[in-house]
Motif scaffolding. Sequence first.
Motif, PDB file in Angstrom:
ATOM      1  N   THR A 184       2.347   1.948  -3.239  1.00  0.00           N
ATOM      2  CA  THR A 184       1.404   2.610  -4.302  1.00  0.00           C
ATOM      3  C   THR A 184       1.127   4.046  -3.865  1.00  0.00           C
ATOM      4  OG1 THR A 184       0.008   0.452  -4.512  1.00  0.00           O
ATOM      5  CG2 THR A 184      -1.179   2.805  -4.972  1.00  0.00           C
ATOM      6  N   LEU A 185       1.063   4.503  -2.612  1.00  0.00           N
ATOM      7  CA  LEU A 185       0.784   5.702  -2.387  1.00  0.00           C
ATOM      8  C   LEU A 185       1.987   6.663  -2.524  1.00  0.00           C
ATOM      9  CD1 LEU A 185      -0.931   5.080   1.450  1.00  0.00           C
ATOM     10  CD2 LEU A 185      -2.035   6.060  -0.708  1.00  0.00           C
ATOM     11  N   SER A 186       3.038   5.898  -2.607  1.00  0.00           N
ATOM     12  CA  SER A 186       4.392   6.765  -2.703  1.00  0.00           C
ATOM     13  C   SER A 186       4.828   6.584  -4.325  1.00  0.00           C
ATOM     14  CB  SER A 186       5.619   6.296  -1.879  1.00  0.00           C
ATOM     15  OG  SER A 186       5.789   4.908  -2.257  1.00  0.00           O
ATOM     16  N   HIS A 187       3.990   6.288  -5.232  1.00  0.00           N
ATOM     17  CA  HIS A 187       4.114   6.038  -6.522  1.00  0.00           C
ATOM     18  C   HIS A 187       5.546   5.340  -6.906  1.00  0.00           C
ATOM     19  CE1 HIS A 187       0.980   8.853  -6.854  1.00  0.00           C
ATOM     20  NE2 HIS A 187       1.574   9.708  -6.045  1.00  0.00           N
ATOM     21  N   MET A 195       0.889  -1.050   0.047  1.00  0.00           N
ATOM     22  CA  MET A 195      -0.221  -0.012   0.001  1.00  0.00           C
ATOM     23  C   MET A 195       0.809   1.213  -0.113  1.00  0.00           C
ATOM     24  SD  MET A 195      -2.968  -1.462   2.723  1.00  0.00           S
ATOM     25  CE  MET A 195      -4.067   0.214   2.793  1.00  0.00           C
ATOM     26  N   SER A 196       2.011   1.203   0.753  1.00  0.00           N
ATOM     27  CA  SER A 196       3.014   2.372   0.893  1.00  0.00           C
ATOM     28  C   SER A 196       3.525   2.504  -0.319  1.00  0.00           C
ATOM     29  CB  SER A 196       3.881   2.259   1.992  1.00  0.00           C
ATOM     30  OG  SER A 196       3.410   2.186   2.955  1.00  0.00           O
ATOM     31  N   LEU A 215      -4.292   3.871   6.162  1.00  0.00           N
ATOM     32  CA  LEU A 215      -3.952   4.350   4.987  1.00  0.00           C
ATOM     33  C   LEU A 215      -5.002   4.386   4.008  1.00  0.00           C
ATOM     34  CD1 LEU A 215      -0.798   1.742   4.727  1.00  0.00           C
ATOM     35  CD2 LEU A 215      -0.746   4.133   5.405  1.00  0.00           C
ATOM     36  N   GLY A 216      -6.259   3.955   4.378  1.00  0.00           N
ATOM     37  CA  GLY A 216      -7.305   3.858   3.359  1.00  0.00           C
ATOM     38  C   GLY A 216      -7.349   2.741   2.334  1.00  0.00           C
ATOM     39  N   VAL A 261      -6.511   1.457  -0.249  1.00  0.00           N
ATOM     40  CA  VAL A 261      -5.445   1.416  -1.325  1.00  0.00           C
ATOM     41  C   VAL A 261      -4.948   0.174  -1.652  1.00  0.00           C
ATOM     42  CG1 VAL A 261      -3.086   2.620  -1.909  1.00  0.00           C
ATOM     43  CG2 VAL A 261      -4.534   3.777  -0.408  1.00  0.00           C
TER      44      VAL A 261
END
Length: 241
Positions: A30-33, A27-28, A105-106, A108
Amino acid sequence: MSVRLSAYLAEGLGTFALVFAGCGAIMSDTLSHGVITHVGVSLVFGLIITVMIYAFAHMSGAHFNPAVTLAFVIAHHFPLRRLLGYWVAQLTGAVLAAMCLRFLLGDVAFLGTTLPMGTGGAWQSFGLEALLTMFLMIVIMAMATDTRAIGQAAALAIGATVGLEALFAGPICGASMNPARSLGPALISGTWTAQWVYVLGPMLGAVAGAIIYRWLREASGPSAIPEGADTLHSQEEKTYV
């Protein structure tokens, strides 16, 4: 606190940590591209397994995986009466970890749910999951049931196997090798696409790996651990991961 209750709590905590760190890394990323990268995610899975074995192996055997627990039962290295309790603890830990990730984290990356991503579809992923788990179980059996192996290196060997298999197979099948790791995020995210792959594949693979190593050990010399039901109680806390 009873020994049995502490073992269940250790299994739940260890599985929680596995899902929280491993799926959290997905997930991180994805969130951090893409800052963490696939290599980083694979390392997180391998490292969290390693440290959790060191933390909890002396309490519960550090299975953290329903497929591994089932395989130990079939190979007569773990008592059948504790199978259901371990499964409940492992699945509960995985679900609670997925719930925490959803809150922190939502919604994601499907909370890190494993999905078939190769061109061969679900059956390709099923074959990979079964084979990956078979080799993982062979390593686990070698380190947990045979004193000819270097016991103190068990955590490193098993963690390295998880990380290695995730490195090359993760982009195709997700490299779950663990029904709890897959079902926890799937339940909370509501993602049920081909989840049978991540239950049946690891279960069959782990059982096959346990049987194969049992045969190899018996064929290569005297067993390092006495066989028979009378030894189950003494060995049940010595089955790593």
